[in-house]
Design a protein around this motif. Structure first.
Motif, PDB file in Angstrom:
ATOM      1  N   ARG A   1     -10.814  -0.684   2.497  1.00 24.73           N
ATOM      2  CA  ARG A   1     -11.070  -1.611   1.428  1.00 24.73           C
ATOM      3  C   ARG A   1     -10.107  -1.729   0.669  1.00 24.73           C
ATOM      4  O   ARG A   1      -9.807  -2.996  -0.046  1.00 24.73           O
ATOM      5  CB  ARG A   1     -12.365  -1.118   0.805  1.00 24.73           C
ATOM      6  CG  ARG A   1     -13.560  -1.149   1.532  1.00 24.73           C
ATOM      7  CD  ARG A   1     -14.692  -0.579   0.808  1.00 24.73           C
ATOM      8  NE  ARG A   1     -15.902  -0.081   1.851  1.00 24.73           N
ATOM      9  CZ  ARG A   1     -16.852   0.755   1.402  1.00 24.73           C
ATOM     10  NH1 ARG A   1     -16.872   1.312   0.198  1.00 24.73           N
ATOM     11  NH2 ARG A   1     -17.732   1.022   2.483  1.00 24.73           N
ATOM     12  N   TRP A   2      -9.289  -0.784   0.226  1.00 26.98           N
ATOM     13  CA  TRP A   2      -7.938  -0.888  -0.647  1.00 26.98           C
ATOM     14  C   TRP A   2      -7.028  -1.702  -0.078  1.00 26.98           C
ATOM     15  O   TRP A   2      -6.522  -2.496  -0.745  1.00 26.98           O
ATOM     16  CB  TRP A   2      -7.578   0.483  -0.733  1.00 26.98           C
ATOM     17  CG  TRP A   2      -6.699   0.559  -1.923  1.00 26.98           C
ATOM     18  CD1 TRP A   2      -6.686   0.092  -3.414  1.00 26.98           C
ATOM     19  CD2 TRP A   2      -5.086   0.925  -1.797  1.00 26.98           C
ATOM     20  NE1 TRP A   2      -5.407   0.648  -3.878  1.00 26.98           N
ATOM     21  CE2 TRP A   2      -4.639   1.074  -3.045  1.00 26.98           C
ATOM     22  CE3 TRP A   2      -4.509   1.401  -0.733  1.00 26.98           C
ATOM     23  CZ2 TRP A   2      -3.350   1.227  -2.923  1.00 26.98           C
ATOM     24  CZ3 TRP A   2      -3.319   1.763  -0.599  1.00 26.98           C
ATOM     25  CH2 TRP A   2      -2.462   1.680  -2.017  1.00 26.98           C
TER      26      TRP A   2
ATOM     27  N   GLN B   1      -1.554   5.209  -6.158  1.00 22.77           N
ATOM     28  CA  GLN B   1      -2.784   4.601  -7.019  1.00 22.77           C
ATOM     29  C   GLN B   1      -3.979   4.839  -6.078  1.00 22.77           C
ATOM     30  O   GLN B   1      -5.160   4.653  -6.750  1.00 22.77           O
ATOM     31  CB  GLN B   1      -2.467   3.017  -7.155  1.00 22.77           C
ATOM     32  CG  GLN B   1      -1.534   2.893  -8.116  1.00 22.77           C
ATOM     33  CD  GLN B   1      -1.135   1.165  -8.381  1.00 22.77           C
ATOM     34  OE1 GLN B   1      -1.687   0.630  -7.735  1.00 22.77           O
ATOM     35  NE2 GLN B   1      -0.180   1.186  -9.123  1.00 22.77           N
ATOM     36  N   PHE B   2      -3.791   5.101  -4.844  1.00 28.71           N
ATOM     37  CA  PHE B   2      -5.105   5.118  -3.932  1.00 28.71           C
ATOM     38  C   PHE B   2      -5.614   6.612  -4.331  1.00 28.71           C
ATOM     39  O   PHE B   2      -4.953   7.500  -4.442  1.00 28.71           O
ATOM     40  CB  PHE B   2      -4.423   5.079  -2.501  1.00 28.71           C
ATOM     41  CG  PHE B   2      -5.658   5.607  -1.428  1.00 28.71           C
ATOM     42  CD1 PHE B   2      -6.650   4.498  -1.291  1.00 28.71           C
ATOM     43  CD2 PHE B   2      -5.664   6.502  -0.729  1.00 28.71           C
ATOM     44  CE1 PHE B   2      -7.658   4.540  -0.401  1.00 28.71           C
ATOM     45  CE2 PHE B   2      -6.489   6.856   0.042  1.00 28.71           C
ATOM     46  CZ  PHE B   2      -7.544   5.846   0.521  1.00 28.71           C
TER      47      PHE B   2
ATOM     48  N   SER C   1     -11.678   7.544  -1.414  1.00 26.04           N
ATOM     49  CA  SER C   1     -12.369   6.433  -1.315  1.00 26.04           C
ATOM     50  C   SER C   1     -12.051   5.747   0.090  1.00 26.04           C
ATOM     51  O   SER C   1     -11.468   6.397   0.931  1.00 26.04           O
ATOM     52  CB  SER C   1     -11.565   5.481  -2.189  1.00 26.04           C
ATOM     53  OG  SER C   1     -10.561   5.330  -2.430  1.00 26.04           O
TER      54      SER C   1
ATOM     55  N   ARG D   1      -8.020  -5.251  -0.130  1.00 24.36           N
ATOM     56  CA  ARG D   1      -8.082  -6.021  -1.344  1.00 24.36           C
ATOM     57  C   ARG D   1      -6.594  -6.283  -1.691  1.00 24.36           C
ATOM     58  O   ARG D   1      -6.392  -7.563  -2.120  1.00 24.36           O
ATOM     59  CB  ARG D   1      -8.655  -4.910  -2.502  1.00 24.36           C
ATOM     60  CG  ARG D   1      -8.482  -5.222  -3.873  1.00 24.36           C
ATOM     61  CD  ARG D   1      -9.733  -6.417  -4.060  1.00 24.36           C
ATOM     62  NE  ARG D   1      -9.333  -6.850  -5.504  1.00 24.36           N
ATOM     63  CZ  ARG D   1     -10.165  -7.457  -6.111  1.00 24.36           C
ATOM     64  NH1 ARG D   1     -11.375  -7.768  -5.683  1.00 24.36           N
ATOM     65  NH2 ARG D   1      -9.736  -7.804  -7.210  1.00 24.36           N
TER      66      ARG D   1
ATOM     67  N   ALA E   1       0.815  -1.094   0.194  1.00 22.68           N
ATOM     68  CA  ALA E   1      -0.026  -0.028  -0.028  1.00 22.68           C
ATOM     69  C   ALA E   1       0.839   1.381  -0.018  1.00 22.68           C
ATOM     70  O   ALA E   1       0.502   2.274  -0.676  1.00 22.68           O
ATOM     71  CB  ALA E   1      -0.906  -0.015   1.230  1.00 22.68           C
TER      72      ALA E   1
END
Length: 178
Positions: free
Chosen positions: A65-66, A56-57, A61, A69, A50
């Motif tokens: 959840r990211w 990319q985040f 949002s 995933r 992450a």
């Protein structure tokens, strides 16, 4: 060159949010791996990934959840790497203690038995149960994390509930017969 060293807003959001998300990611990692050491490794790898991909985040949002995933994808990659299918690749499941000191010993024992039963479910059912019933994700959000249709998630949950109900019905009947 100066812009290379500047952090983007998404970098800061990820770095700041990971400490809040980490305990839940670790618990999810434990449900995937069935082992504390492997859960440690998976959760740390997900957080590292992450941070590496913070650009990319999307800041508007949900970070949790990211990262869930990311953890899921890392685990799928690991399972494929091991050539394991059907939930048969779990290492020995140790007694996982996620203790709530406000609960009495009977409740803690029941929770421990339930967690053990959940950890013995096939992997796809275990993932669904943990995301929906432990982490509290909606069916839609859990399906998104697992990259499956909502109907598939619901089917996995129904199958898991049936297995757990049968297990505890059988055990309760055996206890009452003694």
């Amino acid at each position: 060159m100066v812009s290379f060293f500047r952090r983007k807003p998404s970098d800061a959001a990820v770095r700041e949010g990971l400490s809040q998300v980490f305990p839940r990611v670790w618990r999810y990692a434990l449900s995937l791996t069935g082992s504390r050491p492997e859960a440690d490794d998976l959760a740390q790898a997900a957080c590292l990934r992450a941070m590496e991909r913070a650009d990319q985040f999307q800041p508007d949002s949900h970070l949790d959840r990211w990262v869930f995933r990311i953890a899921h994808n890392l685990w799928v990659t690991e399972v494929r790497h091991r050539q394991v299918r059907g939930g048969n690749g779990l290492v020995g499941i140790e007694t996982a203690e996620i203790v709530d000191p406000t609960q009495d010993s009977d409740v803690r024992q029941e929770r421990r038995e339930l967690l053990q039963a959940v950890l013995h479910l096939p992997e796809v059912q275990r993932q669904a149960v943990v995301l929906v019933y432990v982490e509290g994700y909606s069916y839609r959000d859990a399906a998104m994390i697992l990259d499956v249709p909502v109907g598939t998630l619901m089917s996995r949950l129904a199958a898991a509930r049936a297995v757990l109900a049968q297990k505890f019905r059988t055990e309760k009947g055996g206890r009452n017969a003694r």
